[in-house]
Design a protein around this motif. Structure first.
Motif, short mmCIF file in Angstrom:
data_model
loop_
_atom_site.label_atom_id
_atom_site.label_comp_id
_atom_site.label_asym_id
_atom_site.label_seq_id
_atom_site.Cartn_x
_atom_site.Cartn_y
_atom_site.Cartn_z
N ARG A 131 0.82 -1.18 0.00
CA ARG A 131 0.00 0.00 0.00
C ARG A 131 0.86 1.25 0.00
O ARG A 131 2.06 1.19 0.25
CB ARG A 131 -0.93 0.03 1.22
N ARG A 191 -8.36 -4.96 -0.20
CA ARG A 191 -8.75 -3.83 -1.04
C ARG A 191 -10.21 -3.88 -1.47
O ARG A 191 -10.70 -2.95 -2.08
CB ARG A 191 -7.83 -3.76 -2.26
N SER A 222 -9.16 -0.57 1.97
CA SER A 222 -9.37 0.49 0.98
C SER A 222 -10.79 1.01 1.12
O SER A 222 -11.71 0.48 0.55
CB SER A 222 -9.10 -0.03 -0.43
N VAL A 236 -5.39 2.41 -3.54
CA VAL A 236 -5.40 1.23 -4.40
C VAL A 236 -4.49 1.49 -5.59
O VAL A 236 -4.80 2.29 -6.46
CB VAL A 236 -6.82 0.90 -4.88
#
Length: 237
Positions: free
Chosen positions: A3, A181, A203, A233
């Motif tokens: 990330r 995510r 996310s 993302v």
């Protein structure tokens, strides 16, 4: 973790994706990469975004332990079966649909297999040495294979069905870092059972976390787990 955490979401996403996508040189550039690797006896061969006309040409490189073929037309793991020495294989966003060929790579420690549409992710469970795994497909609805991988330390789920069931992760002895995510609708409570969890990324850009998830996040943080609710993302090669 898989990330980044800055405010420049759009810019980072575009730059990262550009780094993975094919250039105008295409497969010719891939051949140049291969030739240079042969000359230098390299340990890492990066063909991301370029690919090869014939992937069998890669299989004979016994000195390569890390291979990257993401964002290419690579489709058949059997073409690389001779590379049992591989410790890293990056093949996200390729045309691979059959993961049974992973059995040829018993030494893998890192596997990136995101944005694929395989028949099943179950063969991944046979990689006993795997420490880091990135997976994800529009049809990913079952993480039970992860429960069979006690040595796994890092798991990235790029995309999946809405509200993916995390219960197969419950009590996993090895997981230290999770990047989810596609976290919308997920029941995060199984994360509270992970004895060695240190980092979690969700996310949830521009969204309000629901009360149940917020409670789990608070409990994780109280245990000293780092929880990032603003994970950007970005494409993973």
């Amino acid at each position: 973790m898989f990330r980044a955490t800055t405010a420049t979401i759009h810019t980072l996403c575009m730059l990262a994706l550009a780094g993975c996508q094919p250039s105008s040189d295409g497969r010719d550039h891939g051949q140049m990469q291969l030739d240079a690797c042969v000359a230098e006896a390299c340990t890492t061969l990066n063909l991301d975004g370029y690919g090869m006309r014939d992937y069998n040409a890669v299989a004979g490189l016994a000195h390569v332990t890390s291979l990257m073929v993401s964002y290419t037309d690579f489709a058949d793991l059997s073409e690389l079966a001779a590379m049992s020495q591989l410790r890293e294989l990056h093949m996200g966003m390729t045309e691979v649909t059959d993961l049974d060929g992973l059995a040829a790579f018993p030494n893998l420690e890192v596997l990136h297999a995101q944005y694929l549409e395989p028949q099943s992710f179950a063969p991944v469970a046979g990689l006993a040495r795997l420490r880091e795994l990135a997976v994800g497909s529009a049809g990913l609805d079952d993480l039970s294979f992860v429960a069979q991988m006690p040595a796994l330390h890092r798991l990235l789920v790029v995309n999946s069905v809405q509200g993916l069931d995390l219960s197969p992760l419950a009590g996993h002895p090895g997981l230290r870092a999770l990047d989810l995510r596609a976290s919308d609708g997920m029941d995060l409570r199984p994360l509270l059972t992970l004895p060695n969890l240190q980092e979690v990324a969700l996310s949830r850009i521009g969204e309000d976390i629901d009360p149940t998830q917020a409670q789990v996040v608070a409990q994780l943080r109280a245990r000293g787990v780092s929880v990032d609710l603003d994970a950007i993302v970005v494409p993973v090669c």
